[in-house]
Design a protein around this motif. Structure first.
Motif: not given
Length: 73
Positions: A9-33
């Motif tokens: 459960f904790m592994t799944t939650i931490s992986l989901a957190h990491f993926n959400i961070q990566r999606i946020g970084i991608f969206l932020k750079t995409h919007m800046a471009k």
């Protein structure tokens, strides 16, 4: 929390957190471009990364690589 279920459960939650961070970084750079393009800025051309074996023509992919033709035939 104890046991394998808690571990999974904790592994799944931490992986989901990491993926959400990566999606946020991608969206932020995409919007800046997009904002930069809308202002008329030009995007820089990145250099293509070429592997050393391709750069030195030692991959055997090209017909000019004569040292490998005897091995392939």
């Amino acid at each position: 929390m104890r046991g394998l279920t808690a571990l999974y459960f904790m592994t799944t939650i931490s992986l989901a957190h990491f993926n959400i961070q990566r999606i946020g970084i991608f969206l932020k750079t995409h919007m800046a471009k997009e904002k930069a393009l809308s202002r008329g800025a030009k995007l820089s051309n990145k250099k293509k990364i070429v592997r050393a074996r391709d750069q030195l023509r030692k991959s055997g992919y090209y017909s000019a690589d004569s040292y490998r033709k005897s091995e392939v035939d």
